[in-house]
Design a protein around this motif. Structure first.
Motif, short mmCIF file in Angstrom:
data_model
loop_
_atom_site.label_atom_id
_atom_site.label_comp_id
_atom_site.label_asym_id
_atom_site.label_seq_id
_atom_site.Cartn_x
_atom_site.Cartn_y
_atom_site.Cartn_z
N THR A 320 3.95 -22.34 -1.28
CA THR A 320 4.25 -21.57 -0.22
C THR A 320 5.58 -21.01 -1.07
O THR A 320 5.54 -20.99 -2.32
CB THR A 320 5.21 -22.78 0.98
OG1 THR A 320 5.94 -23.80 -0.47
CG2 THR A 320 3.88 -23.60 1.20
N GLY A 321 6.55 -20.23 -0.30
CA GLY A 321 7.17 -19.44 -0.87
C GLY A 321 7.03 -19.17 -2.53
O GLY A 321 6.79 -18.26 -2.78
N SER A 347 2.11 -17.18 -4.97
CA SER A 347 2.44 -17.59 -3.99
C SER A 347 2.31 -17.64 -2.61
O SER A 347 1.67 -16.19 -3.05
CB SER A 347 4.20 -17.15 -3.86
OG SER A 347 4.07 -17.24 -2.39
N GLN A 348 1.63 -17.51 -1.54
CA GLN A 348 0.73 -17.54 -0.45
C GLN A 348 1.91 -15.72 0.65
O GLN A 348 1.16 -15.29 1.35
CB GLN A 348 1.08 -18.49 1.00
CG GLN A 348 1.71 -18.75 1.05
CD GLN A 348 1.15 -19.82 1.42
OE1 GLN A 348 1.01 -20.20 3.34
NE2 GLN A 348 0.60 -21.39 1.46
N CYS A 349 2.95 -15.91 -0.07
CA CYS A 349 3.62 -15.16 0.40
C CYS A 349 2.96 -13.03 0.16
O CYS A 349 3.50 -12.54 0.53
CB CYS A 349 5.19 -15.43 0.29
SG CYS A 349 6.42 -16.40 0.62
N LEU A 350 2.72 -13.20 -0.93
CA LEU A 350 1.86 -12.31 -1.96
C LEU A 350 2.97 -11.43 -2.45
O LEU A 350 2.73 -10.87 -3.72
CB LEU A 350 0.81 -10.95 -0.66
CG LEU A 350 -0.17 -12.33 0.21
CD1 LEU A 350 -0.82 -11.42 0.58
CD2 LEU A 350 -1.28 -12.70 -1.00
N GLU A 351 4.02 -10.94 -1.71
CA GLU A 351 5.29 -9.97 -2.93
C GLU A 351 5.51 -11.01 -2.62
O GLU A 351 5.94 -12.19 -2.07
CB GLU A 351 5.53 -9.60 -1.54
CG GLU A 351 4.80 -8.68 -0.84
CD GLU A 351 5.83 -7.15 -0.12
OE1 GLU A 351 6.40 -7.10 -0.29
OE2 GLU A 351 4.51 -6.37 1.43
N GLY A 352 6.68 -10.82 -3.85
CA GLY A 352 7.48 -11.54 -5.25
C GLY A 352 7.28 -11.88 -6.18
O GLY A 352 5.69 -12.17 -6.68
#
Lengths: 417, 417
Positions: A320-321, A347-352
């Motif tokens: 996550t995150g 991260s599953q956010c993909l960005e960052g």
């Protein structure tokens, strides 16, 4: 009437003029219109007149290997190698099943896209003929070797035709395996050639123009918008298919594309820095460790998925995150790393950027021996870990993973950006 | 000097004026400046003068339950219930470890965000105090019951404070479990309160304004851009944390947000259709089947991950493109569905629609008994399948999954859009 002939078709009171494209259905005539669109017309009760034979003069010499083909050579043009792996761009409607299956080799693709004529001398090669969901690491290796051999044989650029579903993984694999002094451009098609809205012609044309450019990168070239105006050029390790069906499905994650190819003017413009043509010596490192898994964390994740990774060479976790999982899983991850499994957190956010130094869970994960994936995309991280495990010594896996190879990982700025 | 006092601090030749916020470090004073930003100042050699005591008049009555608290009641204001589950918005810097851990209850959050005063009557309730990576289905149930009880007790809207990492999963769970006649607004913070760039004040304020609105939806309210100008309101089942650290990390996938809350003018505007306040009777269906897994397909996926799903109630597969996996896995999926496991196919593209009727692999998957996830996001699909399996009869799982409940699945238009 043959493929490549310009014909005029009268049917049900309508007149249509265009160039005949390959069609595997005896009942359907596929025409390329002057507008650039393709159209399918039932042959039943159709009256066909040939206006001009073989308008693109695509008569080919037969190659003796059967897998390498060339059209007439023009000394003034660069040589581009077209490599086919299958997928929609190299497929047509298969009336046996009512759906689309891969069935062309590179020559057929060239013939199906007459607009490619006059832009380059072409070499064609078939590496695979699969739907891209069936892509395997061994085909990445075959593909890398084929690209290497084509460049060694004098290709000024390479276009790889590939199904869109796993294109980002294959592009990443080649970006890691190859040191390339010329552009290697992946392209595909979200709509098959028999559809009026097919993107195969524009994508192929723009890819060839990109392959003639001076950016010696492994790139993906696909529609930049829903219009037929330009294609975007994405770095292979940072691109993602973000839509199931739109023609502009591919996006560079967290950044602008490297550049664009204008369809009408044929200009290629790069808005970001790229590796330069001739900047490196051609080289290949195709070794790959296949025993690597990707596990996506979601609330209530079965810890058995981590148990199953026992003994594997590597695991990429899509956390996550900032790169977290449930605290209960940290001990299991510790067991894996203690056992010699390389565990990369993404991260599953993909960005960052994964940053495990801020919260307790993250620092516990660092203590448990995870490698921070930084801003590497989860899928790209899996491919890189497979490649690193086969090419770096056991004690240098962490450092090798965190060393940028092909733009997949950028320098840390602030963890909050 | 107490929390809530306006003070003037002189230190190292600099003067700073602001309202004292809670700080768990005896060495650091945290001030809310008039600009809205928070700043941390070392107490060492600092000269502090109290300018005004308890400026927000936040003296609270002590509640006898210990978990429900109220501030002074104003008949002219709506009543908003604040429910805390933990996370950065309810945390402060923990100097013991040097990092951030959750440690506030709802009262403390209200005290930490004095800007909330005067906007509503508040009720406060603590459901959990966890970092959101540790969120569990049983807490979704507790949270749903707490929201239900607060609405039943007269709350005109509910704000749920939640860690950002798994907020989208919890918001989906509540969207499925609850029929709500009032807004249920999730909010969180990407930067803790002691950071100058903290987003906690604006997110909390905008969430309360959204909770007072007429959109009876489970929504997520977070920064719409990197500026402190407005928050976006996302439908809970279609939102995704798309960046690890940016304040505008949350995005509605494949559509515009439902609306926006302007921070300065406090106006809430909806640009898309929403459920209306009072449109449904309050109801709750909190049952959930925990034995559901999510498996992400990547090239070279270990088939063992599917073997591990044998006997599970449900599996969501995050397939490629239109919803595919390697052909070799289709037989295993067939075995799972034959064995009574519900298998839902979604796409890792995130945007667009799973359409398994076009290609051979997809039609084979349909023959193998998968349920098409349509345009449901993979994480949302896992939560929905958990909820459907506990609330629908065995023979109606397919139909129940494909019936829209809370905007998680939209009507099929054309499969190519």
């Amino acid at each position: 009437m043959n493929t490549g002939d310009r014909v005029r078709v009268s049917r049900a009171g309508e007149e249509t003029e265009g160039v005949v494209l390959p069609s595997s259905s005896p009942e359907t005539l596929v025409l390329k219109l002057d507008s650039g669109y393709n159209v399918g017309i039932s042959r039943e009760d159709a009256d066909v007149t040939v206006v001009e034979s073989d308008v693109y003069e695509l008569e080919r010499e037969e190659s003796d290997t059967g897998s390498v083909s060339e059209v007439d050579f023009d000394d003034d043009l660069p040589t581009i190698s077209l490599i086919s792996t299958g997928g929609t761009i190299a497929s047509t409607v298969d009336y046996r099943t009512g759906a689309v299956t891969a069935q062309f080799d590179a020559e057929d693709v060239l013939r199906a896209v007459p607009d490619l004529a006059g832009r380059a001398n072409y070499r064609g090669r078939v590496v695979a003929n699969i739907l891209s969901e069936n892509m395997e690491p061994s085909i990445w290796q075959d593909l890398a070797r084929a690209v290497h051999d084509e460049i060694e044989a004098g290709a000024d650029g390479v276009v790889v035709m590939h199904g869109t579903d796993t294109m980002q993984y294959s592009a990443s694999a080649l970006a890691f395996m190859l040191d390339t002094p010329v552009p290697v451009v992946f392209t595909g098609s979200q709509r098959s050639a028999d559809r009026p809205s097919s993107d195969n012609v524009m994508n192929a044309v723009c890819s060839v123009e990109a392959a003639k450019s001076d950016a010696a990168e492994v790139m993906v070239c696909m529609h930049a918008s829903e219009s037929d105006d330009r294609c975007a050029l994405h770095r292979g390790t940072r691109v993602r298919k973000n839509h199931t069906s739109r023609r502009d499905a591919f996006e560079t994650v967290g950044a602008d594309p490297l550049g664009y190819v204008e369809y009408e003017t044929e200009t290629v413009e790069f808005t970001r820095e790229t590796a330069e043509r001739g900047g490196v010596e051609l080289d290949i490192a195709p070794a790959i460790e296949e025993d690597v898994a990707l596990v996506k964390f979601t609330p209530n994740m079965d810890p058995g998925f981590l148990d199953l990774c026992e003994g594997k060479a590597g695991v990429v976790i899509e956390g996550t995150g900032l790169g977290h999982v449930h605290s209960d899983l940290v001990g299991r991850i510790d067991d894996l790393t203690s056992d010699g499994t390389a565990v990369v957190m993404t991260s599953q956010c993909l960005e960052g950027r994964v940053c495990d130094r801020v919260y307790d869970t993250g620092r516990d994960l660092l203590d448990a021996g995870i490698i921070e994936g930084e801003d590497t995309l989860p899928g790209t991280a899996k491919v890189k870990l497979m490649w690193v495990l086969a090419n770096a010594s056991e004690e240098s896996v962490d450092e090798a993973f965190r060393t940028p190879v092909a733009g997949e990982l950028t320098d840390r700025s602030t963890p909050w950006q």
